[in-house]
Design an enzyme around this catalytic site. Structure first.
Site, PDB file in Angstrom:
ATOM      1  N   LYS A  36       0.831  -1.194   0.000  1.00  0.00           N
ATOM      2  CA  LYS A  36       0.000   0.000   0.000  1.00  0.00           C
ATOM      3  C   LYS A  36       0.871   1.251   0.000  1.00  0.00           C
ATOM      4  O   LYS A  36       2.004   1.218   0.475  1.00  0.00           O
ATOM      5  CB  LYS A  36      -0.854   0.029   1.286  1.00  0.00           C
ATOM      6  CG  LYS A  36      -1.984  -0.976   1.314  1.00  0.00           C
ATOM      7  CD  LYS A  36      -2.774  -0.847   2.618  1.00  0.00           C
ATOM      8  CE  LYS A  36      -3.910  -1.843   2.675  1.00  0.00           C
ATOM      9  NZ  LYS A  36      -4.933  -1.640   1.639  1.00  0.00           N
TER      10      LYS A  36
ATOM     11  N   ARG B 254     -10.258 -11.595   2.000  1.00  0.00           N
ATOM     12  CA  ARG B 254     -11.101 -12.687   1.477  1.00  0.00           C
ATOM     13  C   ARG B 254     -10.372 -14.019   1.546  1.00  0.00           C
ATOM     14  O   ARG B 254     -10.995 -15.072   1.686  1.00  0.00           O
ATOM     15  CB  ARG B 254     -11.554 -12.324   0.048  1.00  0.00           C
ATOM     16  CG  ARG B 254     -10.444 -12.184  -0.944  1.00  0.00           C
ATOM     17  CD  ARG B 254     -10.850 -11.348  -2.159  1.00  0.00           C
ATOM     18  NE  ARG B 254     -10.857  -9.917  -1.876  1.00  0.00           N
ATOM     19  CZ  ARG B 254     -11.191  -8.985  -2.759  1.00  0.00           C
ATOM     20  NH1 ARG B 254     -11.564  -9.324  -3.984  1.00  0.00           N
ATOM     21  NH2 ARG B 254     -11.167  -7.712  -2.433  1.00  0.00           N
TER      22      ARG B 254
HETATM   23  N1  BES Z   1      -8.119  -3.781   4.453  1.00  0.00           N
HETATM   24  C1  BES Z   1      -8.263  -3.358   3.120  1.00  0.00           C
HETATM   25  C2  BES Z   1      -9.542  -2.580   2.863  1.00  0.00           C
HETATM   26  C3  BES Z   1      -9.630  -1.252   3.561  1.00  0.00           C
HETATM   27  C4  BES Z   1      -9.098  -0.127   2.945  1.00  0.00           C
HETATM   28  C5  BES Z   1     -10.269  -1.122   4.754  1.00  0.00           C
HETATM   29  C6  BES Z   1      -9.190   1.094   3.576  1.00  0.00           C
HETATM   30  C7  BES Z   1     -10.372   0.103   5.376  1.00  0.00           C
HETATM   31  C8  BES Z   1      -9.824   1.214   4.788  1.00  0.00           C
HETATM   32  C9  BES Z   1      -8.257  -4.565   2.182  1.00  0.00           C
HETATM   33  O1  BES Z   1      -7.461  -5.621   2.589  1.00  0.00           O
HETATM   34  C10 BES Z   1      -7.724  -4.100   0.881  1.00  0.00           C
HETATM   35  O2  BES Z   1      -6.567  -3.756   0.830  1.00  0.00           O
HETATM   36  N2  BES Z   1      -8.560  -4.094  -0.138  1.00  0.00           N
HETATM   37  C11 BES Z   1      -8.164  -3.655  -1.428  1.00  0.00           C
HETATM   38  C12 BES Z   1      -8.720  -4.625  -2.423  1.00  0.00           C
HETATM   39  C13 BES Z   1      -8.176  -4.430  -3.793  1.00  0.00           C
HETATM   40  C14 BES Z   1      -6.717  -4.798  -3.841  1.00  0.00           C
HETATM   41  C15 BES Z   1      -8.979  -5.292  -4.734  1.00  0.00           C
HETATM   42  C16 BES Z   1      -8.755  -2.258  -1.624  1.00  0.00           C
HETATM   43  O3  BES Z   1      -9.851  -1.999  -1.147  1.00  0.00           O
HETATM   44  O4  BES Z   1      -8.068  -1.436  -2.208  1.00  0.00           O
HETATM   45 MN    MN Z   2      -5.466  -5.415   1.913  1.00  0.00          MN
END
Ligand code: BES
Ligand code: MN
Ligand code: ZN
Length: 488
Positions: free
Chosen positions: A265, A339
């Site tokens: 990230k 997931r």
């Molecule tokens: N934990 C995150 C989702 C999230 C993002 C929760 C911001 C709270 C605040 C999750 O694991 C994630 O990184 N999701 C990605 C999915 C994508 C790679 C398809 C996302 O939402 O960007």
């Molecule tokens: Mn994630």
């Protein structure tokens, strides 16, 4: 914070609060104030445009036997929720005011014990703070309020309070777990932090990595393999039915830190990912609430606890993992890890306990926040009946939900050229494709709902029942859902 109910106002120093409905202030709303006091209060209310709106506060000092007494009129609006908000507004105002004791005199309010207890619950919830790492908080900014005394509630308040206090204790546990940083709360320490739940009669079982490998949880373990912290599957069981009811299951995403892994990230805001275990936190808090109030229901709580880190041993984009269900997954993006954790936890609980109803909670997608902001959790379900039950529990608990769609056309978006599925679709409908992924792990005949609570776990600004930070979202929702649909 100590909350107690008393027949009469105590002696000594305290701030006095009087609940006031909208409309003209009459003498019965101002018990214990002499004529002069009533006149001052009425004039103050008018000058300050105080009209008894829910949560509105008029604060003034009145003379009482030669001393200054802080007096707060708090608007109750109408209805039970408004009393809860009123309680919250009072603690928000007084928490660091210098007052140590708050007396809420309900003798002029004519409300039921349930409503009195709801006011106390709102006050308690709003008073929660996490100050453990502040060693230099100036005396003036430290919480001063330690006790709330509710006067003039009828006898039914005690029973109602017992229930609400247990629920508030569950909410506090969730908030604590969510607020703690990831160097403190990681899979093993998460488990240790909740072990005390055995004192309430909850059975606690954990699977370590060896046990999970044995069970075939290749998806969950793939997420964990870049971390020095060992993963855990935490299983809590509460049976308040004496073995007469089939269990329902709550499953929580417990990513104690989500760096994204190799699909790392951006740095900005990454610290928020300490609360990527908010689903697991809500499951644990709900279990505590249910056991604390001895709910007559049989409930399993499962938390998939892992840390998602980049490392020489971390899984790579393109890796194919085999889940416990036997289905294979192409990991396109290591940041879509929730997931992968949930799918194995879902399979495990279905094989082991055969629940006919499953609700999972997860901070699963940023897209959910784009869709619903911080007002509703997103709900996906294969059962209209279950969806209705959860929507209703959301409304009555205040933990609001909004139903989102599922469908074959979305499911197609996660087909993989090499494995049974891939772990992400494209950017479009990101929350829905995540839910479709989970649905592939739900067995025939099981009612399932997935709650994407990414926008609800953490608050950037104070709300009626929480300060900035961890909200405890989900605990009251699950508690209500159980109370309304499963208790005998
Ligand atoms: N934990 C995150 C989702 C999230 C993002 C929760 C911001 C709270 C605040 C999750 O694991 C994630 O990184 N999701 C990605 C999915 C994508 C790679 C398809 C996302 O939402 O960007
Ligand atoms: Mn994630
Ligand atoms: Zn995540």
């Amino acid at each position: 914070m100590l909350v107690r109910f008393a027949a009469a106002r105590p002696d000594g120093a305290y701030a006095l609060a009087l609940p006031v409905p909208p409309g003209a202030l009459s003498a019965e709303h101002l018990p214990g104030l002499g004529d002069a006091g009533q006149t001052i209060v009425r004039q103050s209310a008018e000058l300050a445009r105080f009209e008894g709106e829910p949560g509105a506060i008029l604060e003034l000092f009145v003379a009482e036997e030669g001393d200054a007494r802080r007096l707060l009129l708090v608007g109750t609006g109408t209805g039970t929720d408004a009393y809860e908000r009123a309680g919250g507004a009072l603690t928000a105002r007084l928490l660091t005011s210098g007052e140590t004791r708050l007396v809420v005199d309900l003798s002029g309010a004519g409300v039921s014990g349930e409503v009195a207890a709801r006011l106390a619950s709102g006050a308690l919830l709003r008073g929660w703070r996490h100050d453990v790492y502040r060693t230099k908080l100036p005396a003036k900014s430290r919480p001063s309020l330690t006790e709330i005394v509710i006067v003039g509630a009828d006898d039914s308040a005690a029973a109602a309070w017992e229930r609400l206090e247990a629920i508030a204790a569950g909410v506090s546990l969730t908030r604590e777990l969510v607020a703690e940083p990831a160097n403190v709360i990681y899979p093993e320490s998460f488990v240790e932090r909740v072990r005390h739940l055995t004192d309430l009669g909850i059975e606690v079982e954990t699977l370590d990595e060896a046990a999970m490998r044995e069970a075939g949880m290749g998806a969950l373990l793939g997420v964990s393999q870049g971390s020095l912290r060992e993963a855990r599957l935490l299983v809590l069981r509460w049976d308040g039915t004496g073995g007469t009811q089939d269990p329902i299951a709550f499953v929580g995403k417990g990513v104690t830190f989500d760096s994204g892994g190799i699909s790392i990230k951006p740095a900005g805001g990454m610290e928020d990912m300490k609360w990527d275990m908010g689903g697991a936190g809500a499951v644990v808090g709900a279990m505590k609430a249910l056991a604390g109030r001895k709910a007559k229901a049989h409930v399993i709580g499962v938390c998939g606890l892992v840390e998602n880190m980049p490392d020489g041993n971390a899984q790579r984009p393109g890796d194919v993992v085999t889940s416990m269900s036997g289905q294979t997954i192409e990991v396109i993006n290591t940041d879509a890890e929730g997931r992968l954790v949930l799918c194995d936890a879902l399979t495990w609980v279905q094989r082991r306990y055969n629940p006919k109803t499953i609700v999972d909670l997860a901070t699963l997608t940023g897209a959910m926040i784009i869709a619903l902001g911080h007002e509703h959790g997103g709900m996906f379900s294969n059962s209209d009946e279950l969806a209705e039950q959860l929507l209703a529990a959301g409304k009555s608990s205040g933990d609001l939900l909004w139903r989102m769609p599922l469908g074959d056309a979305y499911d197609k978006l996660i087909e993989s050229p090499i494995a049974d599925m891939k772990n992400v679709g494209s950017r479009e409908a990101g929350s829905i494709t995540a839910a479709q992924f989970l649905l592939r792990f739900i067995e025939e005949g099981v009612r399932w709902a997935h709650l994407d609570i990414a926008g609800m776990v953490w608050a950037g600004k104070p709300g009626p029942l929480w300060d900035k930070g961890a909200t405890g979202y989900g605990v009251r929702l699950l508690d209500r859902f159980v109370a309304d649909n499963f208790e005998q």
